[in-house]
Design a protein around this motif. Structure first.
Motif, mmCIF file in Angstrom:
data_model
loop_
_atom_site.group_PDB
_atom_site.id
_atom_site.type_symbol
_atom_site.label_atom_id
_atom_site.label_comp_id
_atom_site.label_asym_id
_atom_site.label_seq_id
_atom_site.Cartn_x
_atom_site.Cartn_y
_atom_site.Cartn_z
ATOM 1 N N ARG A 270 -12.675 -13.432 -7.141
ATOM 2 C CA ARG A 270 -11.985 -14.702 -7.359
ATOM 3 C C ARG A 270 -10.982 -14.563 -8.512
ATOM 4 O O ARG A 270 -9.861 -15.055 -8.437
ATOM 5 N N TRP A 271 -11.404 -13.881 -9.570
ATOM 6 C CA TRP A 271 -10.536 -13.652 -10.725
ATOM 7 C C TRP A 271 -9.312 -12.821 -10.320
ATOM 8 O O TRP A 271 -8.184 -13.162 -10.661
ATOM 9 N N GLN A 272 -9.543 -11.728 -9.577
ATOM 10 C CA GLN A 272 -8.434 -10.891 -9.118
ATOM 11 C C GLN A 272 -7.479 -11.689 -8.230
ATOM 12 O O GLN A 272 -6.254 -11.595 -8.376
ATOM 13 N N ALA A 273 -8.018 -12.461 -7.292
ATOM 14 C CA ALA A 273 -7.183 -13.234 -6.362
ATOM 15 C C ALA A 273 -6.312 -14.233 -7.118
ATOM 16 O O ALA A 273 -5.131 -14.402 -6.783
ATOM 17 N N ALA A 274 -6.866 -14.871 -8.129
ATOM 18 C CA ALA A 274 -6.088 -15.834 -8.914
ATOM 19 C C ALA A 274 -4.922 -15.138 -9.617
ATOM 20 O O ALA A 274 -3.793 -15.669 -9.640
ATOM 21 N N LEU A 275 -5.164 -13.962 -10.172
ATOM 22 C CA LEU A 275 -4.078 -13.214 -10.824
ATOM 23 C C LEU A 275 -2.979 -12.849 -9.835
ATOM 24 O O LEU A 275 -1.786 -13.005 -10.130
ATOM 25 N N VAL A 276 -3.361 -12.354 -8.674
ATOM 26 C CA VAL A 276 -2.376 -11.936 -7.672
ATOM 27 C C VAL A 276 -1.599 -13.149 -7.167
ATOM 28 O O VAL A 276 -0.366 -13.117 -7.082
ATOM 29 N N ARG A 277 -2.295 -14.233 -6.851
ATOM 30 C CA ARG A 277 -1.615 -15.430 -6.329
ATOM 31 C C ARG A 277 -0.646 -16.010 -7.359
ATOM 32 O O ARG A 277 0.401 -16.543 -6.996
ATOM 33 N N GLU A 278 -1.013 -15.910 -8.617
ATOM 34 C CA GLU A 278 -0.175 -16.429 -9.696
ATOM 35 C C GLU A 278 1.166 -15.688 -9.772
ATOM 36 O O GLU A 278 2.172 -16.281 -10.136
ATOM 37 N N SER A 279 1.169 -14.423 -9.449
ATOM 38 C CA SER A 279 2.361 -13.590 -9.645
ATOM 39 C C SER A 279 3.061 -13.171 -8.361
ATOM 40 O O SER A 279 4.193 -12.689 -8.413
ATOM 41 N N SER A 280 2.426 -13.306 -7.213
ATOM 42 C CA SER A 280 3.012 -12.794 -5.963
ATOM 43 C C SER A 280 3.936 -13.823 -5.325
ATOM 44 O O SER A 280 4.031 -14.963 -5.762
ATOM 45 N N SER A 281 4.568 -13.390 -4.267
ATOM 46 C CA SER A 281 5.452 -14.260 -3.497
ATOM 47 C C SER A 281 4.608 -15.184 -2.613
ATOM 48 O O SER A 281 3.582 -14.752 -2.071
ATOM 49 N N ILE B 220 -2.880 -5.138 -12.752
ATOM 50 C CA ILE B 220 -2.627 -6.033 -11.610
ATOM 51 C C ILE B 220 -1.287 -6.729 -11.771
ATOM 52 O O ILE B 220 -0.462 -6.757 -10.853
ATOM 53 N N ARG B 221 -1.063 -7.304 -12.932
ATOM 54 C CA ARG B 221 0.198 -8.027 -13.154
ATOM 55 C C ARG B 221 1.416 -7.096 -13.035
ATOM 56 O O ARG B 221 2.443 -7.483 -12.479
ATOM 57 N N HIS B 222 1.289 -5.897 -13.544
ATOM 58 C CA HIS B 222 2.401 -4.940 -13.475
ATOM 59 C C HIS B 222 2.704 -4.560 -12.019
ATOM 60 O O HIS B 222 3.871 -4.552 -11.608
#
Length: 149
Positions: A122-133, A26-28
């Motif tokens: 919820r876990w996935q959304a937090a990761l995406v929000r942390e790294s996305s624009s 996800i982060r990549h």
């Protein structure tokens, strides 16, 4: 506990190993595409469900959930056998989901499964929000819940 195989997707989304590799991926992906002006949002997973995971770790997680949810006042402890069936009156002697006869027990397993999905998303959304624009939205596909047309 024997797992069933043959489904299109068969994984335990609570597994620490699964989460470790999913987070790396996800982060990549988000880091690679977050500044692309044509990427306006992110869709989490696809038609997410519990995937009928019933391995030992999932069952132990259910037992912990069940123990917490049955923390009734002592005056109501006698209701537990009626709610979940006499054969499931204590967590230590609980049957697996497929081995249970009690409707109440099966309903609690379903509730637990739905909570697992919610926590995973919820876990996935937090990761995406942390790294996305900040200009990008995050959504998920509930297509599996849509009525057939």
């Amino acid at each position: 506990m024997q797992s069933t195989y043959g489904m299109r997707q068969n994984m335990d989304t609570d597994s620490p190993a699964y989460r470790f590799y999913a987070e790396r991926l996800i982060r990549h992906i988000v880091a690679h595409y977050k500044d692309n002006p044509t990427v306006i949002g992110w869709q989490l997973d696809n038609e997410t469900s519990s995937y009928d995971a019933a391995n030992r770790d999932v069952f132990i997680g259910f037992q912990h959930y069940w123990k917490r949810s049955l923390a009734l006042p002592s005056t109501q402890q006698g209701l537990v056998p009626q709610l979940l069936g006499r054969e499931h009156s204590h967590v230590g002697g609980s049957a697996t989901r497929d081995g249970a006869q009690s409707t109440g027990y099966k309903l609690e397993w379903t509730r637990w499964s739905q909570m697992r999905v919610t926590n995973f998303l919820r876990w996935q959304a937090a990761l995406v929000r942390e790294s996305s624009s900040p200009r990008q939205f995050v959504t998920t596909d509930y297509g599996g819940m849509m009525p057939a047309m």
